[in-house]
Design a protein around this motif. Structure first.
Motif, PDB file in Angstrom:
ATOM      1  N   ASP A 189      -7.593   3.984   1.486  1.00  0.00           N
ATOM      2  CA  ASP A 189      -8.068   3.390   0.327  1.00  0.00           C
ATOM      3  C   ASP A 189      -8.589   4.280  -0.766  1.00  0.00           C
ATOM      4  O   ASP A 189      -8.224   4.156  -1.862  1.00  0.00           O
ATOM      5  CB  ASP A 189      -9.575   2.763   0.625  1.00  0.00           C
ATOM      6  CG  ASP A 189      -9.982   1.395  -0.061  1.00  0.00           C
ATOM      7  OD1 ASP A 189      -9.257   0.683  -0.571  1.00  0.00           O
ATOM      8  OD2 ASP A 189     -11.192   1.426  -0.248  1.00  0.00           O
ATOM      9  N   ASP A 192      -5.236   4.830  -2.578  1.00  0.00           N
ATOM     10  CA  ASP A 192      -4.655   3.769  -2.850  1.00  0.00           C
ATOM     11  C   ASP A 192      -3.301   3.533  -2.386  1.00  0.00           C
ATOM     12  O   ASP A 192      -2.206   2.983  -3.279  1.00  0.00           O
ATOM     13  CB  ASP A 192      -4.793   3.652  -4.485  1.00  0.00           C
ATOM     14  CG  ASP A 192      -4.393   2.144  -5.015  1.00  0.00           C
ATOM     15  OD1 ASP A 192      -4.635   1.280  -4.377  1.00  0.00           O
ATOM     16  OD2 ASP A 192      -3.907   1.998  -6.097  1.00  0.00           O
ATOM     17  N   HIS A 193      -3.300   3.830  -1.060  1.00  0.00           N
ATOM     18  CA  HIS A 193      -1.670   3.543  -0.511  1.00  0.00           C
ATOM     19  C   HIS A 193      -1.612   2.193   0.205  1.00  0.00           C
ATOM     20  O   HIS A 193      -2.089   1.815   1.459  1.00  0.00           O
ATOM     21  CB  HIS A 193      -1.457   4.552   0.612  1.00  0.00           C
ATOM     22  CG  HIS A 193      -0.213   4.827   1.133  1.00  0.00           C
ATOM     23  ND1 HIS A 193       0.487   4.025   1.886  1.00  0.00           N
ATOM     24  CD2 HIS A 193       0.685   5.820   0.779  1.00  0.00           C
ATOM     25  CE1 HIS A 193       1.706   4.317   2.066  1.00  0.00           C
ATOM     26  NE2 HIS A 193       1.940   5.516   1.370  1.00  0.00           N
ATOM     27  N   HIS A 194      -0.899   1.344  -0.362  1.00  0.00           N
ATOM     28  CA  HIS A 194      -0.682  -0.411   0.043  1.00  0.00           C
ATOM     29  C   HIS A 194       0.002  -0.285   1.446  1.00  0.00           C
ATOM     30  O   HIS A 194      -0.379  -0.970   2.081  1.00  0.00           O
ATOM     31  CB  HIS A 194      -0.172  -0.980  -0.980  1.00  0.00           C
ATOM     32  CG  HIS A 194      -0.652  -1.483  -2.097  1.00  0.00           C
ATOM     33  ND1 HIS A 194      -2.189  -0.930  -2.323  1.00  0.00           N
ATOM     34  CD2 HIS A 194      -0.584  -2.374  -2.843  1.00  0.00           C
ATOM     35  CE1 HIS A 194      -2.499  -1.672  -3.465  1.00  0.00           C
ATOM     36  NE2 HIS A 194      -1.684  -2.574  -3.726  1.00  0.00           N
ATOM     37  N   ARG A 197      -2.532   0.832   4.142  1.00  0.00           N
ATOM     38  CA  ARG A 197      -3.562  -0.454   4.138  1.00  0.00           C
ATOM     39  C   ARG A 197      -3.217  -1.583   5.088  1.00  0.00           C
ATOM     40  O   ARG A 197      -3.667  -2.063   5.689  1.00  0.00           O
ATOM     41  CB  ARG A 197      -3.850  -0.801   2.828  1.00  0.00           C
ATOM     42  CG  ARG A 197      -4.907  -0.111   1.899  1.00  0.00           C
ATOM     43  CD  ARG A 197      -4.890  -0.857   0.712  1.00  0.00           C
ATOM     44  NE  ARG A 197      -6.143  -0.450  -0.241  1.00  0.00           N
ATOM     45  CZ  ARG A 197      -5.966   0.166  -1.556  1.00  0.00           C
ATOM     46  NH1 ARG A 197      -4.735   0.035  -1.793  1.00  0.00           N
ATOM     47  NH2 ARG A 197      -6.965   0.880  -2.080  1.00  0.00           N
ATOM     48  N   HIS A 226      -2.179  -9.062   1.434  1.00  0.00           N
ATOM     49  CA  HIS A 226      -2.176  -8.869  -0.009  1.00  0.00           C
ATOM     50  C   HIS A 226      -1.570  -7.400  -0.406  1.00  0.00           C
ATOM     51  O   HIS A 226      -1.060  -6.905  -1.603  1.00  0.00           O
ATOM     52  CB  HIS A 226      -3.631  -8.251  -0.292  1.00  0.00           C
ATOM     53  CG  HIS A 226      -4.400  -9.999  -0.286  1.00  0.00           C
ATOM     54  ND1 HIS A 226      -5.266 -10.159   0.641  1.00  0.00           N
ATOM     55  CD2 HIS A 226      -4.239 -10.932  -0.873  1.00  0.00           C
ATOM     56  CE1 HIS A 226      -5.799 -11.197   0.451  1.00  0.00           C
ATOM     57  NE2 HIS A 226      -5.193 -11.819  -0.508  1.00  0.00           N
ATOM     58  N   TYR A 227      -1.206  -6.264   0.708  1.00  0.00           N
ATOM     59  CA  TYR A 227      -0.690  -4.989   0.264  1.00  0.00           C
ATOM     60  C   TYR A 227       0.493  -4.955   1.054  1.00  0.00           C
ATOM     61  O   TYR A 227       0.994  -3.856   0.869  1.00  0.00           O
ATOM     62  CB  TYR A 227      -1.637  -4.078   1.325  1.00  0.00           C
ATOM     63  CG  TYR A 227      -3.220  -4.387   0.792  1.00  0.00           C
ATOM     64  CD1 TYR A 227      -3.880  -3.920  -0.406  1.00  0.00           C
ATOM     65  CD2 TYR A 227      -4.065  -4.989   1.935  1.00  0.00           C
ATOM     66  CE1 TYR A 227      -5.183  -4.128  -0.778  1.00  0.00           C
ATOM     67  CE2 TYR A 227      -5.574  -5.119   1.561  1.00  0.00           C
ATOM     68  CZ  TYR A 227      -5.980  -4.486   0.371  1.00  0.00           C
ATOM     69  OH  TYR A 227      -7.192  -4.973   0.189  1.00  0.00           O
ATOM     70  N   HIS A 229       4.126  -5.227   1.112  1.00  0.00           N
ATOM     71  CA  HIS A 229       5.006  -5.408  -0.096  1.00  0.00           C
ATOM     72  C   HIS A 229       6.719  -5.310   0.701  1.00  0.00           C
ATOM     73  O   HIS A 229       7.485  -5.013  -0.087  1.00  0.00           O
ATOM     74  CB  HIS A 229       4.920  -4.574  -1.239  1.00  0.00           C
ATOM     75  CG  HIS A 229       3.822  -4.835  -1.945  1.00  0.00           C
ATOM     76  ND1 HIS A 229       3.358  -6.103  -2.301  1.00  0.00           N
ATOM     77  CD2 HIS A 229       2.793  -4.044  -2.504  1.00  0.00           C
ATOM     78  CE1 HIS A 229       2.223  -6.251  -2.909  1.00  0.00           C
ATOM     79  NE2 HIS A 229       1.693  -4.832  -2.791  1.00  0.00           N
TER      80      HIS A 229
END
Length: 398
Positions: A189, A192-194, A197, A226-227, A229
């Motif tokens: 968090d 900000d590393h998807h 996460r 949501h994270y 991809h």
């Protein structure tokens, strides 16, 4: 009296590196010293401090032999101050910040790969040591000039915390696993590393499933989407949802999610090594472990097929990709499916290598899933079967 080093230290260090098949690169990852500094110690060009000797001794599993070559004066404040000054020089000169960062990233990667084939208690010990050393570098990275370096370090710390979460859970400590997962989430968090996460949410879902908290497990797995991809990350989270639905009796949802997971895994995704990857074998393993909770005979047959597929894929994979703990669990799921199909002899054959596992390979998950097999064996049609009774006794002795 000044600290002295037995000249045999360097020779024995070189011998241990050769015996353990450990390169200077790997040793740097385990100890967080620069490769050049470690090479200087192994050649005798430099003398180690007591702390350096201890960390190298630990990394090479020398059982105190290397530390024994250090004659450290005891007691005085002056001696302690001298050791601290030597350590400061090592931090600032012997191992530059960039070396520490490289070692942190390499160490995190090595842990994730080693985890697949190593006992969890050993991984817990190594990850604890490596993370503590990496955390010591963090206060030196404040400010805009070091923002990128801090991001790299926090990513490595997040991965190390993820390894600790898995190790704690495999050892049966779900509370500790949840704490380590929270630390990994905070790292993800903060930077900000998807990708991290999504992985952490999948792991938090797994921890909840360990404690039969399937509603919360679903919440974590859904939030992770949501994270996610990446196809493999999505497949892992969908499998977590499928397992949760299967355990609460929603077979249609579980089957839909397994199909969606297979579709997601078939899409292009970035390969990841070790614990942070999600291979075709892992997908089959999750499918088998989900389907054994459903009621239809077709589900049990499919669980048997998928468990066998997972085992077969792992048996022909490269050693560093072979997940020994999951492979053992796949055999337990195979045995469960066979009992559901009234194939007792097949279940006995599937469990034979599991019941003979050494103590350090007896993961908490195996104990939990064997307990379910014992319940099946105690009910019809196995109640009075001597083969079933003997298998149940072996499970209770596990």
């Amino acid at each position: 009296m000044a600290r002295t080093v037995d000249p045999r230290f360097a020779e024995r260090m070189r011998d241990l590196l050769a015996e353990r098949a450990v390169s200077y690169r790997v040793l740097a990852a385990r100890t967080y010293y620069a490769k050049t500094y470690l090479h200087a110690l192994a050649t005798g060009a430099k003398s180690p401090t007591l702390e350096a000797a201890a960390r190298i001794d630990d990394a090479l599993a020398a059982d105190g032999e290397l530390v024994g070559y250090i004659n450290e004066p005891a007691g005085s404040d002056g001696a302690a101050a001298s050791r601290d000054s030597a350590r400061l020089v090592e931090l600032l000169c012997g191992g530059q910040v960039v070396d520490a960062l490289d070692a942190a990233a390499l160490g995190a990667h090595q842990l994730s790969v080693d985890y697949l084939s190593s006992p969890p208690d050993e991984m817990l010990r190594q990850a604890t040591q490596l993370r503590r050393t990496a955390m010591a570098v963090l206060p030196r990275l404040h400010g805009r000039a070091r923002a990128a370096e801090e991001t790299d370090l926090l990513l490595a710390l997040g991965h190390m915390s993820g390894v600790l979460a898995y190790a704690a859970l495999d050892l049966g400590d779900a509370a500790a696993a949840a704490g380590h997962a929270r630390a990994a989430w905070q790292c993800a968090d903060t930077i900000d590393h998807h990708g991290l996460r999504a992985w952490v949410r999948g792991t938090q879902s797994l921890i909840c499933r360990f404690g039969s908290g399937y509603g919360k497990a679903l919440t974590y797995a859904r939030d992770g989407m949501h994270y996610a991809h990446d196809g493999a990350a999505q497949a892992r989270l969908l499998c977590g949802q499928a397992q949760s639905h299967a355990n609460i009796g929603d077979g249609p949802a579980a089957r839909r999610e397994l199909t969606a997971a297979a579709d997601a895994h078939g899409r292009e995704h970035t390969p990841a090594d070790g614990l942070f990857g999600f291979s075709a074998a892992k997908l089959a393993y999750y499918s088998g472990s989900t389907l054994i909770w459903l009621d239809h005979r077709d589900d049990a047959e499919h669980a048997q097929t998928e468990s066998l597929r997972a085992i077969g894929l792992w048996e022909v994979s490269d050693p560093h990709e072979r997940s020994m703990g999951d492979e053992a669990l796949a055999r337990v799921y195979l045995a469960t499916a066979r009992l559901q199909l009234h194939q007792l002899e097949g279940a006995v054959a599937a469990l034979a290598p599991i019941l003979d596992l050494p103590e350090d390979r007896k993961l908490s998950w195996i104990g939990k899933r064997l307990a379910r097999i014992a319940e099946i064996l105690a009910a019809a049609p196995y109640t009075n079967d001597p083969v079933a009774r003997e298998l149940g006794e072996r499970i209770h002795a596990f």
